[in-house]
Scaffold this motif. Sequence first.
Motif, PDB file in Angstrom:
ATOM      1  N   SER A  42       5.000 -17.562  -6.243  1.00  0.00           N
ATOM      2  CA  SER A  42       4.091 -18.104  -7.455  1.00  0.00           C
ATOM      3  C   SER A  42       2.519 -17.519  -7.254  1.00  0.00           C
ATOM      4  O   SER A  42       1.818 -17.422  -7.853  1.00  0.00           O
ATOM      5  CB  SER A  42       4.358 -19.594  -7.603  1.00  0.00           C
ATOM      6  OG  SER A  42       3.407 -19.994  -8.698  1.00  0.00           O
ATOM      7  N   ASP A  43       1.905 -17.893  -5.896  1.00  0.00           N
ATOM      8  CA  ASP A  43       0.753 -17.697  -5.503  1.00  0.00           C
ATOM      9  C   ASP A  43       0.357 -16.205  -5.793  1.00  0.00           C
ATOM     10  O   ASP A  43      -0.745 -15.868  -6.061  1.00  0.00           O
ATOM     11  CB  ASP A  43       0.469 -18.323  -4.296  1.00  0.00           C
ATOM     12  CG  ASP A  43       0.331 -19.946  -4.071  1.00  0.00           C
ATOM     13  OD1 ASP A  43       0.503 -20.520  -5.232  1.00  0.00           O
ATOM     14  OD2 ASP A  43       0.385 -20.449  -3.116  1.00  0.00           O
ATOM     15  N   ALA A  44       1.454 -15.443  -5.321  1.00  0.00           N
ATOM     16  CA  ALA A  44       0.969 -14.007  -5.313  1.00  0.00           C
ATOM     17  C   ALA A  44       1.042 -13.457  -6.694  1.00  0.00           C
ATOM     18  O   ALA A  44       0.041 -12.783  -6.857  1.00  0.00           O
ATOM     19  CB  ALA A  44       2.211 -13.314  -4.654  1.00  0.00           C
ATOM     20  N   LYS A  45       1.683 -13.807  -7.639  1.00  0.00           N
ATOM     21  CA  LYS A  45       1.576 -13.725  -8.999  1.00  0.00           C
ATOM     22  C   LYS A  45       0.330 -14.056  -9.433  1.00  0.00           C
ATOM     23  O   LYS A  45      -0.403 -13.346 -10.499  1.00  0.00           O
ATOM     24  CB  LYS A  45       2.914 -14.260  -9.755  1.00  0.00           C
ATOM     25  CG  LYS A  45       4.128 -13.415  -9.671  1.00  0.00           C
ATOM     26  CD  LYS A  45       5.427 -14.140 -10.488  1.00  0.00           C
ATOM     27  CE  LYS A  45       6.663 -13.357 -10.379  1.00  0.00           C
ATOM     28  NZ  LYS A  45       7.732 -13.944 -11.082  1.00  0.00           N
ATOM     29  N   ALA A  46      -0.112 -15.475  -9.312  1.00  0.00           N
ATOM     30  CA  ALA A  46      -1.275 -15.963  -9.649  1.00  0.00           C
ATOM     31  C   ALA A  46      -2.397 -15.066  -9.359  1.00  0.00           C
ATOM     32  O   ALA A  46      -3.336 -14.975 -10.175  1.00  0.00           O
ATOM     33  CB  ALA A  46      -1.494 -17.358  -9.213  1.00  0.00           C
ATOM     34  N   LEU A  68       5.351  -5.940  -6.174  1.00  0.00           N
ATOM     35  CA  LEU A  68       5.259  -7.174  -6.936  1.00  0.00           C
ATOM     36  C   LEU A  68       5.747  -6.804  -8.242  1.00  0.00           C
ATOM     37  O   LEU A  68       6.058  -7.526  -9.071  1.00  0.00           O
ATOM     38  CB  LEU A  68       3.862  -7.696  -6.744  1.00  0.00           C
ATOM     39  CG  LEU A  68       3.569  -8.581  -5.456  1.00  0.00           C
ATOM     40  CD1 LEU A  68       2.113  -8.916  -5.202  1.00  0.00           C
ATOM     41  CD2 LEU A  68       4.534  -9.595  -5.422  1.00  0.00           C
ATOM     42  N   ASN A  69       5.465  -5.551  -8.589  1.00  0.00           N
ATOM     43  CA  ASN A  69       5.662  -5.073 -10.065  1.00  0.00           C
ATOM     44  C   ASN A  69       6.976  -4.274 -10.174  1.00  0.00           C
ATOM     45  O   ASN A  69       7.444  -3.792 -11.027  1.00  0.00           O
ATOM     46  CB  ASN A  69       4.605  -3.966 -10.638  1.00  0.00           C
ATOM     47  CG  ASN A  69       3.253  -4.750 -10.801  1.00  0.00           C
ATOM     48  OD1 ASN A  69       3.262  -5.969 -11.192  1.00  0.00           O
ATOM     49  ND2 ASN A  69       2.202  -4.467 -10.342  1.00  0.00           N
ATOM     50  N   SER A  70       8.051  -4.463  -9.092  1.00  0.00           N
ATOM     51  CA  SER A  70       9.140  -3.746  -9.045  1.00  0.00           C
ATOM     52  C   SER A  70      10.413  -4.531  -9.569  1.00  0.00           C
ATOM     53  O   SER A  70      10.188  -5.865  -9.520  1.00  0.00           O
ATOM     54  CB  SER A  70       9.480  -3.147  -7.849  1.00  0.00           C
ATOM     55  OG  SER A  70       9.711  -4.348  -6.658  1.00  0.00           O
ATOM     56  N   LYS A  71      11.582  -3.776  -9.891  1.00  0.00           N
ATOM     57  CA  LYS A  71      12.715  -4.586 -10.334  1.00  0.00           C
ATOM     58  C   LYS A  71      13.327  -5.232  -9.094  1.00  0.00           C
ATOM     59  O   LYS A  71      13.904  -6.261  -9.300  1.00  0.00           O
ATOM     60  CB  LYS A  71      13.701  -3.431 -10.703  1.00  0.00           C
ATOM     61  CG  LYS A  71      14.293  -2.590  -9.809  1.00  0.00           C
ATOM     62  CD  LYS A  71      15.115  -1.286 -10.573  1.00  0.00           C
ATOM     63  CE  LYS A  71      15.616  -0.276  -9.427  1.00  0.00           C
ATOM     64  NZ  LYS A  71      16.582   0.492  -9.868  1.00  0.00           N
ATOM     65  N   GLU A  72      13.060  -4.693  -7.883  1.00  0.00           N
ATOM     66  CA  GLU A  72      13.454  -5.507  -6.755  1.00  0.00           C
ATOM     67  C   GLU A  72      12.964  -6.796  -6.448  1.00  0.00           C
ATOM     68  O   GLU A  72      13.285  -7.774  -6.354  1.00  0.00           O
ATOM     69  CB  GLU A  72      13.337  -4.691  -5.403  1.00  0.00           C
ATOM     70  CG  GLU A  72      13.946  -3.341  -5.236  1.00  0.00           C
ATOM     71  CD  GLU A  72      13.213  -2.169  -5.902  1.00  0.00           C
ATOM     72  OE1 GLU A  72      14.164  -1.066  -5.811  1.00  0.00           O
ATOM     73  OE2 GLU A  72      12.582  -2.406  -6.634  1.00  0.00           O
ATOM     74  N   PHE A  73      11.352  -7.057  -6.844  1.00  0.00           N
ATOM     75  CA  PHE A  73      10.856  -8.205  -6.762  1.00  0.00           C
ATOM     76  C   PHE A  73      11.078  -9.167  -7.841  1.00  0.00           C
ATOM     77  O   PHE A  73      11.229 -10.329  -7.870  1.00  0.00           O
ATOM     78  CB  PHE A  73       9.392  -7.955  -6.847  1.00  0.00           C
ATOM     79  CG  PHE A  73       8.766  -9.251  -6.553  1.00  0.00           C
ATOM     80  CD1 PHE A  73       8.499 -10.071  -5.389  1.00  0.00           C
ATOM     81  CD2 PHE A  73       7.976  -9.897  -7.447  1.00  0.00           C
ATOM     82  CE1 PHE A  73       7.617 -11.008  -5.191  1.00  0.00           C
ATOM     83  CE2 PHE A  73       7.158 -11.059  -7.366  1.00  0.00           C
ATOM     84  CZ  PHE A  73       7.078 -11.522  -6.302  1.00  0.00           C
TER      85      PHE A  73
END
Length: 229
Positions: free
Chosen positions: A161-165, A187-192
Motif C-alpha cells: 500500500s505504501d509503495a503504491k502511494a 510495481l506496474n507488472s502483472k506479477e505484482f
Amino acid sequence: MLKVVSIVLATIAVVVLGKPSGEQITESEFTNFVFTVEKLDQILKAYAAYKQFMPSYVWDPIENITDEQKTQAVQMVNDYHAGKYEPKNYDDMIAVLKKSYPALAGPYETMYGKYKEQVAKLGPKGQEYCNNLEAQMYSDASPDRVVWACHIFNNAKKAVSDAKALLLDGSEEQKIEEAFPEAVTFLNSKEFEAYSIVVNNLKTLDCEKDREQVFNTIKLFDKHNVLTN
C-alpha cells in the motif's frame, strides 16, 4: 527496491531441501531441513525469470556467483537457522559476513553501497519508506522459517500500500522512477498485480498458532515448486 531485494534474499534464506518431483514436504520438514548447493542452484535458476525487476548491481553478483560463494551462502543460511548469529542491522550483517563468510562480504557491501546511493536520490518520503523497509527486513527475520514468513506476510499489505502511494505522490514519483526503474517496472507488472491481490486478502496471522496456515500460504506463493517440493 530494497523490498524486492529483501524478498529474494529472504526467499533464499527460507528455502527447503526438495523431495522427488510432485511430493511436497511437511511443515516440520520445511522448518528443519539442511540447505544445499543443489537447492540454491534450483532457486537461482527459477528466479532468473525475475531479473528484469532487479538492477544490474543486484542481479550480476547473483548471476555470476562462484562455487566458493555458493558454498559460503549455503553455510550462512544453515548457520542462521541454527541460531549461530542474528543480525539486527546492516552493520551487524556485514560484520558477520566479513568474519565467517568472506567471499560474500565484498559483493554484499558493494550492492548495499550502490543501493544506498540510489536511496539518497529520493525525496524525504521515499527515503523514509526505504529506511523503514530495511529496519523491517531485519525485524521480520527469524531463525524459524515459518515465523519469518509469517512476519513477511503480516507486513506485506502495508508495504504494498505504501509503495503504491509513493508512486502516486507527485513529489516522489519521478525520483523513484529515476533511482529504481526496475522496481517501478515490477510495481506496474502483472506479477505484482497478482501478488497484491493475494496480499490484500491475507488476514493477520498468529505466527505460532497459525503455523499450518502460514505454511500453506508459503506453498501458495511457491509457483516454481522450489521451496516446498
